[in-house]
Motif scaffolding. Sequence first.
Motif, PDB file in Angstrom:
ATOM      1  N   GLY A 102       0.826  -1.203   0.000  1.00 25.86           N
ATOM      2  CA  GLY A 102       0.000   0.000   0.000  1.00 25.86           C
ATOM      3  C   GLY A 102       0.859   1.251   0.000  1.00 25.86           C
ATOM      4  N   LEU A 103       0.212   2.387   0.150  1.00 29.99           N
ATOM      5  CA  LEU A 103       0.897   3.672   0.197  1.00 29.99           C
ATOM      6  C   LEU A 103       1.104   4.107   1.640  1.00 29.99           C
ATOM      7  CD1 LEU A 103      -0.933   5.586  -2.659  1.00 29.99           C
ATOM      8  CD2 LEU A 103       1.292   4.462  -2.745  1.00 29.99           C
ATOM      9  N   ALA A 104       2.189   4.818   1.866  1.00 28.71           N
ATOM     10  CA  ALA A 104       2.494   5.346   3.190  1.00 28.71           C
ATOM     11  C   ALA A 104       2.880   6.805   3.066  1.00 28.71           C
ATOM     12  CB  ALA A 104       3.626   4.563   3.837  1.00 28.71           C
ATOM     13  N   ALA A 105       2.565   7.577   4.086  1.00 23.18           N
ATOM     14  CA  ALA A 105       2.962   8.985   4.142  1.00 23.18           C
ATOM     15  C   ALA A 105       3.323   9.318   5.586  1.00 23.18           C
ATOM     16  CB  ALA A 105       1.838   9.886   3.659  1.00 23.18           C
ATOM     17  N   ARG A 106       4.300  10.188   5.738  1.00 23.04           N
ATOM     18  CA  ARG A 106       4.716  10.607   7.077  1.00 23.04           C
ATOM     19  C   ARG A 106       5.137  12.065   7.026  1.00 23.04           C
ATOM     20  NH1 ARG A 106       9.071   7.013  10.182  1.00 23.04           N
ATOM     21  NH2 ARG A 106      10.440   7.679   8.494  1.00 23.04           N
ATOM     22  N   ALA A 107       4.747  12.820   8.036  1.00 25.35           N
ATOM     23  CA  ALA A 107       5.170  14.208   8.196  1.00 25.35           C
ATOM     24  C   ALA A 107       6.002  14.291   9.476  1.00 25.35           C
ATOM     25  CB  ALA A 107       3.964  15.133   8.287  1.00 25.35           C
ATOM     26  N   ASN A 108       7.224  14.816   9.365  1.00 25.60           N
ATOM     27  CA  ASN A 108       8.160  14.867  10.487  1.00 25.60           C
ATOM     28  C   ASN A 108       8.532  16.296  10.838  1.00 25.60           C
ATOM     29  OD1 ASN A 108       9.021  11.882  10.524  1.00 25.60           O
ATOM     30  ND2 ASN A 108       9.376  12.466   8.400  1.00 25.60           N
ATOM     31  N   VAL A 109       8.746  16.525  12.120  1.00 28.14           N
ATOM     32  CA  VAL A 109       9.389  17.734  12.620  1.00 28.14           C
ATOM     33  C   VAL A 109      10.629  17.241  13.363  1.00 28.14           C
ATOM     34  CG1 VAL A 109       9.214  19.723  14.141  1.00 28.14           C
ATOM     35  CG2 VAL A 109       7.210  18.963  12.855  1.00 28.14           C
ATOM     36  N   LEU A 110      11.801  17.682  12.926  1.00 29.95           N
ATOM     37  CA  LEU A 110      13.066  17.242  13.509  1.00 29.95           C
ATOM     38  C   LEU A 110      13.844  18.439  14.025  1.00 29.95           C
ATOM     39  CD1 LEU A 110      12.890  15.614  10.406  1.00 29.95           C
ATOM     40  CD2 LEU A 110      14.286  14.166  11.828  1.00 29.95           C
ATOM     41  N   TYR A 111      14.696  18.184  15.006  1.00 29.42           N
ATOM     42  CA  TYR A 111      15.592  19.221  15.496  1.00 29.42           C
ATOM     43  C   TYR A 111      17.011  18.662  15.482  1.00 29.42           C
ATOM     44  CZ  TYR A 111      17.591  22.974  18.208  1.00 29.42           C
ATOM     45  OH  TYR A 111      18.359  24.038  18.614  1.00 29.42           O
ATOM     46  N   TYR A 112      17.749  18.940  14.397  1.00 34.33           N
ATOM     47  CA  TYR A 112      19.132  18.496  14.283  1.00 34.33           C
ATOM     48  C   TYR A 112      19.989  19.345  15.210  1.00 34.33           C
ATOM     49  CZ  TYR A 112      18.032  15.808  10.108  1.00 34.33           C
ATOM     50  OH  TYR A 112      17.511  14.886   9.238  1.00 34.33           O
ATOM     51  N   THR A 113      20.848  18.707  15.970  1.00 31.39           N
ATOM     52  CA  THR A 113      21.733  19.449  16.858  1.00 31.39           C
ATOM     53  C   THR A 113      23.102  18.779  16.928  1.00 31.39           C
ATOM     54  OG1 THR A 113      22.042  20.329  19.085  1.00 31.39           O
ATOM     55  CG2 THR A 113      20.872  18.230  18.917  1.00 31.39           C
ATOM     56  N   ASN A 114      24.134  19.605  17.028  1.00 27.17           N
ATOM     57  CA  ASN A 114      25.475  19.104  17.303  1.00 27.17           C
ATOM     58  C   ASN A 114      25.876  19.518  18.721  1.00 27.17           C
ATOM     59  OD1 ASN A 114      26.090  21.823  17.132  1.00 27.17           O
ATOM     60  ND2 ASN A 114      27.458  21.635  15.382  1.00 27.17           N
ATOM     61  N   PHE A 115      24.887  19.881  19.522  1.00 30.30           N
ATOM     62  CA  PHE A 115      25.011  20.269  20.929  1.00 30.30           C
ATOM     63  C   PHE A 115      25.667  21.629  21.107  1.00 30.30           C
ATOM     64  CE2 PHE A 115      24.838  15.652  20.674  1.00 30.30           C
ATOM     65  CZ  PHE A 115      23.670  15.428  21.375  1.00 30.30           C
ATOM     66  N   GLU A 116      25.872  22.358  20.008  1.00 29.01           N
ATOM     67  CA  GLU A 116      26.312  23.749  20.059  1.00 29.01           C
ATOM     68  C   GLU A 116      25.287  24.653  19.382  1.00 29.01           C
ATOM     69  OE1 GLU A 116      30.207  24.028  18.386  1.00 29.01           O
ATOM     70  OE2 GLU A 116      31.107  22.765  19.919  1.00 29.01           O
ATOM     71  N   LYS A 117      24.682  24.151  18.301  1.00 25.71           N
ATOM     72  CA  LYS A 117      23.611  24.872  17.618  1.00 25.71           C
ATOM     73  C   LYS A 117      22.635  23.852  17.055  1.00 25.71           C
ATOM     74  CE  LYS A 117      26.463  25.442  13.484  1.00 25.71           C
ATOM     75  NZ  LYS A 117      26.958  26.371  12.491  1.00 25.71           N
ATOM     76  N   GLY A 118      21.456  24.338  16.636  1.00 24.21           N
ATOM     77  CA  GLY A 118      20.424  23.432  16.170  1.00 24.21           C
ATOM     78  C   GLY A 118      19.766  23.916  14.887  1.00 24.21           C
TER      79      GLY A 118
END
Length: 167
Positions: A102-118
């Motif tokens: 079947g078909l799949a869909a996903r909506a994501n909110v991510l917060y990439y961080t290197n622990f100094e900035k995001g």
Amino acid sequence: MNTFNKMLITGCLLFLSTFFVKAQAHFKGEVSTQGVGLGIFFNASEQVSGGFAPVNFPEDVYGFGLGVESPLFYRIEAQGENKFTLAPRLSYEFHSTFLIIGLAARANVLYYTNFEKGALTLRPEIGLTSRGNLYLLYGYNLPLQNQELVPTRHQVTFGITIPSIDL
């Protein structure tokens, strides 16, 4: 933080907690062109059985997910130094289970961080699923800030859902 913001955050948390209490929890493991990911998916679809039907199709699978993603190796920054990048993720996904594939869909909110900035990032994804157990998704990262922290724009993800735990 003013009183209105505190009330809004509290209301959202209460709403989500009532949702999570009624949901089935599924563990997820993912491998992507960006790296690896682990998470938990809260299936909100109700599995209904019974009734007279010549063919019994399963119901669609949908719900919220919480997880974390990380590149497999240290990421090389523009300054030439290696920094480990981590991305907590909140998502909503839908798997159509009418047929075996079947078909799949996903909506994501991510917060990439290197622990100094995001970098707050949105990633819509679409792809194929096998009743929500195995899925292959294509996504496009849309960083809202610090785009150098996001390893790739285009992402292909292969994932597996591990059997559920009833909450």
